[in-house]
Design an enzyme around this catalytic site. Structure first.
Site, short mmCIF file in Angstrom:
data_model
loop_
_atom_site.label_atom_id
_atom_site.label_comp_id
_atom_site.label_asym_id
_atom_site.label_seq_id
_atom_site.Cartn_x
_atom_site.Cartn_y
_atom_site.Cartn_z
N MET B 164 -28.03 30.08 9.82
CA MET B 164 -28.33 30.33 8.42
C MET B 164 -29.22 29.22 7.92
O MET B 164 -28.80 28.05 7.90
CB MET B 164 -26.98 30.34 7.68
N TYR B 435 -20.54 21.28 3.04
CA TYR B 435 -21.49 22.37 3.37
C TYR B 435 -21.01 23.74 2.93
O TYR B 435 -19.90 23.89 2.46
CB TYR B 435 -21.94 22.33 4.83
N GLU B 436 -21.91 24.70 2.98
CA GLU B 436 -21.69 26.05 2.39
C GLU B 436 -21.40 25.95 0.90
O GLU B 436 -20.67 26.78 0.35
CB GLU B 436 -20.53 26.78 3.09
N GLY B 437 -22.04 25.02 0.22
CA GLY B 437 -21.79 24.79 -1.21
C GLY B 437 -20.70 23.76 -1.36
O GLY B 437 -19.57 23.99 -0.93
#
Lengths: 585, 585
Positions: B164, B435-437
């Protein structure tokens, strides 16, 4: 990233206005002769300079390179030896050392601030000098005149380093089980044999000699005695002679502090000298341990300050998103400092760090009065040192890890990258919660020995003094004062509850200790914030005064309530902690 | 140290007795055809085996060796390729994948448990498969039939991996500012050019191809679009062709996850394919992001479980000190599990981990109903997924770090030594909060979008269902039920306060979000503990039932009150957070 810059304004403010160092020092003749406020300020300016320009530059490279064990030698990273030489030449190793043997005789109240700067600049580097100063303190307190004359001048001047050798694989928190043996020789010395692990600064190439303070057992004794064991023998003229059966087995591979040599030390009939009385080694070692415990708290404090500076700088520079109510400057992207959650994180670190510095200065002040004072004042200060030492060690080091982790969060993904430097602070400061007695041990010492062990006398005396002082403040909100005073009362009630129940519930101290210490720390910090806010209101610098007011308001609103949570834990008692059978864990 | 062993009894209990998987699955025809409880149990047994015997053995060595970037290739540590091949052959990469394209079609309610085991065994290893499954989910949801047929089978079988690609140096939390460009070609494809950083699994030697999902901007557009960009081109027959202008600039040097390749990816006219509509890339990417957010929560959960096991084993083996009331066995030294503070630490980890697993199973269940259900049940489950996803990501990963740090403390000095393995868990799981927000972003999504963004409708519906369920329980203390219900009410009141004030106090959501999420998490866990304690009381295994009762009592007494602290923070509002001028930071 901006290099480290010491918070000199805050440090001077604490010394001069919050804890009235001039008055304290004037009351202690030995200190009064040595230092006044102007000298202290000049010293702090110099300490800031060497921390930033000398020590900080070897921090990141030291972490990447690490210590190497090669050909039976322990080699520190590039630059460490040169920086240590300059640091020692500046007199910083013997900063608080006894002037009779070449120390500078400075008050600990100033020493804690100098130590904080050095720890902010580099955790690993600063440990070498700190261990040396601690060992010297112990030798000075308990060693023979001959040992003092032979070793202290060389340690204070930084030519020789010191180390504290306690832990063995089977004996960590519980030192009863050490196996290292001491056999008496005809000349009054002893032959020491055994192995020690986790020895900070156990060996390195910074100095020619390392003076070990080693716990060992005399023949046919289960008591523990303390011995001075030099890595290299020293003759009667003070010259280095042959090696002394002290070797490095290996160096530990650690999470952090990679530039600090943590050694497995082997003693093979090494010649050592008794310090203090036989079988009273732990008492002597605790002189060093208590010194190191405060120092390790300050490691956490220095880390907090460094973490704050890095995160605040980044939050002012990093542009991402727009302020919730629209950009204050009309920009399409704002510095992340506009975001409430980023401010919350920075304020959390900041208020805990500034109050933490107040704790370190107060503890330093009480150490000075306990050492140089007399009469009732001296006795009271000794009691306060007993109370404050475990709190300083545990609460400052716990907040140090919190600060580093919170600051790392401000950096987002960049905080996880080694080159940014903030993750090193997390790794370096993590050990401060563990070594010199885990923070659980500190809490048990605090609640079990210092608080309930004397029937709450010292705690009540200290709390009464705090609440009296609070009552007398005129420049802070009455409601804020009342909140802190109520919590102090609840703390005393919780302490009484533990004290009343400890004979029938033997586990209650152990199970409640960490929450009790955390409650005390959070209430104490509320007290410090009101002291600071009150004192700052009289400062000519209006921005400084308003900043302390903002921070104090934040602390009282947002951080002080944590004390309620921890007090509720203590009141809950130990039944839910102790009841589950061991096999169900 | 004992190797990892999955908590199968707890997992089966949650599936069968707490969340009634058989009933859920029977109501969803596509799932009912695929799996029943017996099959699920057999699968969990197998997942436990491969986690312990296959994945866990490469965990420590992978950390020490790390990923290497050499000769333009990214090389994973020894054993990773062999283990990944076996893992892929077992069908685990496509475990929840669409059966139409070769996935196993398993419910997420079971998938979360399988994922937890793998993350417990090795954080770094498990990310490779997790990213692949997430990318496949996004392609399946938004890609053309042609793209699905070409890529999904090869991804589900593990022959090709996924990644991603969102972040750029100037665009992290704020993706508006990405600069990667997509230029249309005559054949309907696009040429992608730009650079991405922090790309997990961006390149490696585990698979022949890596399928990147890349955010980029179309010419003359500020909108963001999503593109599938294979590392190596795939021809119409599905054969690998020439390389595609996708190169690794470097790999990041990180605090942990050293066996996970985190890459700087460069795109130089790489051929890509639009996924979804132009300028709707973030919507498509969020399909993957939401999947990954739950997965990252489970990374934290798996870490918590591994940390608990290591610390509990150590506490039973390590002998140090004597129990406060005298040794239960009359020994001179007891295992440290006798000490209240050690028990407190272990119980903290344990109750948060078991409740965390309940959160992951509930979220998985709602994902399954949202995906495979219909009508009102489907719509409600979608609302719950919206609520629970940011909570799962943030609360599970925050607790994961807490667990690892607390477990490390149980080990004392040994916890700081790399060989012990517990400090690796701290370093590996730290990134899950970022990570991932970041967890701050998750909290703002929760309070701002999911709670106040729909006027508290979904939250009220969810809380009402929880309190109704609590009221119906018969085997738990009424006082415990009342405590949780009161807190749920206070939570709704706090949410209403924020909602009422957000138009006049625009910063209040941002400044209160983390505390609001933490309050919700702690109350929700109280709800889970009463559900679990109630359900366990009917279990034939009396020890299991009593264990859940002990743990539930501990949670209600000791952990639930944290919710009060966080609710008080929310009620305090944002004034003390926002008022200090920026120059005073």
């Amino acid at each position: 990233m901006n290099p480290y810059q010491a918070p000199l304004a805050e440090m001077k403010f604490l010394l001069d206005k919050v804890f009235d160092a001039p008055q304290t020092w004037a009351s202690l003749p030995e200190i009064a002769e040595t230092v006044d406020l102007d000298t202290a300020i000049a010293i702090m300016d110099e300490a800031d300079k060497i921390s930033r320009e000398l020590i900080h530059p070897i921090n990141r490279s030291g972490d990447e390179q690490g210590v190497v064990h090669q050909d039976a030698k322990v080699i520190t990273p590039d630059g460490f030896k040169e920086v240590y030489n300059q640091y020692a030449e500046g007199g910083w190793v013997g900063f608080c050392g006894d002037p009779e043997f070449g120390g500078m005789g400075m008050p600990k109240m100033l020493g804690v601030l100098v130590d904080e700067m050095a720890y902010s600049a580099c955790n690993s580097f600063t440990l070498y000098g700190s261990l040396t100063a601690g060992a010297a303190l112990c030798i000075n307190a308990h060693g023979s005149e001959e040992l003092k004359e032979k070793y202290l001048p060389m340690m204070y001047c930084g030519e020789w380093a010191g180390a504290m050798d306690m832990t063995e694989p089977q004996a960590g928190s519980d030192l009863r089980n050490i196996r290292t043996k001491a056999t008496p020789n005809d000349d009054g010395s002893y032959n020491i044999s055994g192995s020690k692990i986790f020895i900070t600064g156990g060996d390195h190439d910074l100095t020619e000699n390392v003076i070990h303070l080693v716990l060992a057992k005399l023949p046919d004794s289960n008591g523990i005695s303390l011995f001075l064991v030099p890595k290299i023998k020293v003759d009667d003229q003070g010259n280095l002679g042959e090696s002394n059966g002290v070797t490095v087995g290996s160096i530990e591979h650690k999470m952090g502090l990679k530039a600090s040599a943590t050694c497995v030390m082997n003693y093979d009939d090494a010649q050592g000298y008794l310090i203090g009385s036989p079988n009273r080694g732990l008492v002597c070692m605790f002189t060093m341990m208590n010194y190191e415990r405060l120092a390790i708290g300050i490691q956490g404090l220095g880390t907090s300050q460094a973490a704050y500076q890095m995160a605040a700088d980044y939050a002012k520079e990093r542009v991402q998103g727009v302020a919730a109510g629209g950009s204050p400057t009309g920009a399409t992207s704002d510095p992340i400092l506009v975001h409430g959650d980023v401010r919350r994180m920075l304020l959390n670190i900041r208020v805990l760090t500034e109050a933490g510095r107040a704790l370190s200065v107060l503890t330093g002040q009480q150490l000075d009065i306990a050492k140089f004072g007399e009469g009732d004042a001296q006795a009271k200060a000794s009691r306060y040192v007993g109370l404050l030492t475990p709190v300083s060690k545990a609460f400052l080091s716990d907040r140090g890890l919190d600060a580093a982790i919170t600051a790392q969060q401000v950096f987002g993904g960049h905080g996880y990258i080694r080159e940014t430097g903030i993750e090193q602070l997390v790794r370096d400061t993590r050990i401060a919660q563990i070594y010199e007695g885990t923070n659980g041990i500190q809490a048990i010492d605090f609640l079990g020995r210092k608080v309930t062990g004397d029937n709450l006398v010292a705690l009540t005396e200290f709390v009464t003094e705090c609440t009296d002082k609070l009552t007398s403040l005129t420049q802070v909100d009455e409601s804020h004062k009342a909140k802190v005073i109520v919590l102090f009362d609840e703390l005393l009630a919780a302490a009484k509850m533990v004290n009343d129940n400890k004979s029938t519930q033997p586990a209650i101290v152990n199970a409640s200790a960490v929450d009790f210490l955390d409650a005390f720390g959070h209430i104490l910090y509320g007290y410090f914030w009101l002291l600071m806010s009150d004192a700052a209101s009289n400062e000519p610098d209006a921005e400084f005064a308003s900043q302390k007011r903002y921070l104090s308001d934040f602390y009282i609103a947002k951080m002080l309530p944590k004390a309620k949570y921890h007090l509720a834990q203590v009141r809950e008692g130990d039944s839910t902690v102790m009841s589950m059978p061991e096999n169900l864990f």
